[in-house]
Motif scaffolding. Structure first.
Motif, PDB file in Angstrom:
ATOM      1  N   PRO A  91       1.022  -0.950   0.107  1.00  0.00           N
ATOM      2  CA  PRO A  91       0.071   0.020   0.184  1.00  0.00           C
ATOM      3  C   PRO A  91       0.782   1.353   0.171  1.00  0.00           C
ATOM      4  CG  PRO A  91      -0.771  -0.970   1.868  1.00  0.00           C
ATOM      5  CD  PRO A  91       0.344  -1.545   1.107  1.00  0.00           C
ATOM      6  N   LYS A  92       1.614   1.467  -0.240  1.00  0.00           N
ATOM      7  CA  LYS A  92       2.785   2.546   0.705  1.00  0.00           C
ATOM      8  C   LYS A  92       3.884   2.045   0.901  1.00  0.00           C
ATOM      9  CE  LYS A  92       2.265   3.502   5.140  1.00  0.00           C
ATOM     10  NZ  LYS A  92       0.785   2.680   6.192  1.00  0.00           N
ATOM     11  N   LYS A 123       2.762  -1.273  -6.673  1.00  0.00           N
ATOM     12  CA  LYS A 123       1.643  -0.873  -5.287  1.00  0.00           C
ATOM     13  C   LYS A 123       0.641  -1.587  -5.678  1.00  0.00           C
ATOM     14  CE  LYS A 123      -0.819   3.417  -3.900  1.00  0.00           C
ATOM     15  NZ  LYS A 123       0.017   4.431  -3.239  1.00  0.00           N
ATOM     16  N   SER A 124      -0.651  -1.356  -4.208  1.00  0.00           N
ATOM     17  CA  SER A 124      -1.886  -2.357  -3.979  1.00  0.00           C
ATOM     18  C   SER A 124      -2.201  -1.905  -2.384  1.00  0.00           C
ATOM     19  CB  SER A 124      -1.798  -3.629  -4.216  1.00  0.00           C
ATOM     20  OG  SER A 124      -2.366  -4.522  -3.243  1.00  0.00           O
ATOM     21  N   ASP A 125      -4.373  -1.924  -2.826  1.00  0.00           N
ATOM     22  CA  ASP A 125      -4.670  -1.608  -1.857  1.00  0.00           C
ATOM     23  C   ASP A 125      -4.350  -2.960  -0.228  1.00  0.00           C
ATOM     24  OD1 ASP A 125      -6.074   1.014  -3.019  1.00  0.00           O
ATOM     25  OD2 ASP A 125      -7.720  -0.281  -3.559  1.00  0.00           O
TER      26      ASP A 125
END
Ligand code: ADP
Ligand code: MG
Length: 309
Positions: A91-92, A123-125
């Motif tokens: 996510p970050k 990148k992914s939630d």
């Protein structure tokens, strides 16, 4: 539709057969010919935040465990680990978090002489870690899920149910002394290799002893009797009321011990060479299904285990 029928319906026979594939979909790892004497053993396991580990889990433990669960699949084939590929969906970009995560990865890799040889970062939630592990076996030596013979003993490599009890402590907000059993499982890599030539079938216990032993029975076309009082467990699991105790032991997951079958002869030979490493918990039977006994009394406990769908 279960996770397993989903895979069988859509993927099991969906592509070309290649002459180098010795063992494809359906076991803990695939096995492929790479030279006259050596086969490549490969597997992939994914860990998703909130599903496979609690959001509070330390970065170190997430890194360590992502590799450990894959080395456990290699162990269950009797393979010698060689390398991993690391797929990271984050996510970050948090440098402190990544430093701890990378330390967890490198600590377990160094322990088992495994090299990180590649991967992918996106990148992914939702934090998702996908590891591919590679190892080697001598030609024809990989221990498969299929192969259990009627009369073989069923054994495990250590305490069962500890990680599941730790998880229930965490989910109910209790202090637990068992956190490491859940966060930092020790894949039984050395034992797996030692069992080559002895065990007739093997699996690692990721989804629950009942379900994972079930895969050995299905693959071998056999049944089994388990003697519940013989299954080794931690003192805290042992102290639980009967129903809870055997829910954790039979239907809990995440222990990453090995479950395997072995002839009586090989059991005796192995024990003489390596005492106190394997524990007999039951026997393979011609009668299909799983029969559970506790001190000679037949008991009825539903086997659930972990399935994604
Ligand atoms: P394990 O519990 O040992 O990690 P799984 O239950 O995840 O094994 O997988 C069962 C089998 O199905 C394995 O042989 C695995 O490689 C295969 N498999 C799982 N998902 C897929 C997929 N999407 N495509 C092809 N094969 C898959
Ligand atoms: Mg497995």
């Amino acid at each position: 539709m279960s996770e397993f029928s989903l895979i069988n319906t859509h993927f099991k026979n969906s592509t070309n057969r290649h002459q180098n594939t010795v063992l494809g979909i359906g076991d803990d790892c695939a096995v492929s010919t790479i030279s006259a004497n050596t086969e490549l053993v490969s597997c992939m396991d994914t860990l998703i935040a909130g599903r496979h580990f609690a959001f509070e889990t330390t970065a170190y433990a997430i890194g360590y465990k992502s590799v450990a669960v894959n080395l456990s699949d290699l162990a269950s084939m009797g393979a010698t680990p060689y390398a991993i590929l690391l797929g990271l969906s984050l996510p970050k970009n948090n440098a402190d978090w990544l430093k701890e995560f990378a330390l967890g990865v490198s600590d377990i890799c160094n322990q088992f002489h495994v090299e990180l040889i590649g991967g992918d970062t996106t990148k992914s939630d939702v934090l998702t870690i996908s590891v591919t592990a590679l190892g080697f076996v001598k030609k024809g030596q990989a221990i498969k899920r299929g192969g259990a013979k009627i009369g073989d003993m069923i054994c495990v490599s250590g305490n069962i149910g500890t990680a599941s009890l730790a998880l229930s402590h965490i989910l109910t907000g209790q202090q637990t002394t068992l956190q490491n059993a859940l966060d930092l499982p020790m894949p039984k890599v050395d034992l797996g290799q030692k069992l080559v030539g002895y065990a007739s079938s093997m699996i690692d216990i990721s989804d629950g002893l009942g379900q994972d032993l079930g895969h050995i029975l299905t693959a071998g076309g056999v049944g089994a009797v388990l003697h519940l009082e013989d299954i080794p467990c931690d003192d805290e699991v042992d102290a639980l009321p009967f129903d809870k105790k055997y829910q954790h032991i039979l239907n809990g997951g995440d222990d990453y011990e090995l479950c395997f079958t072995i002839s009586k002869d090989n059991f005796d030979k192995f024990n003489a060479l390596h005492p106190n490493q394997i524990f007999k918990i039951g026997k393979i039977t011609e009668q299909q299904g799983l029969q559970l006994y506790h001190r000679h009394q037949k008991v009825d406990i539903a086997i659930q285990g972990w399935e994604h769908f």
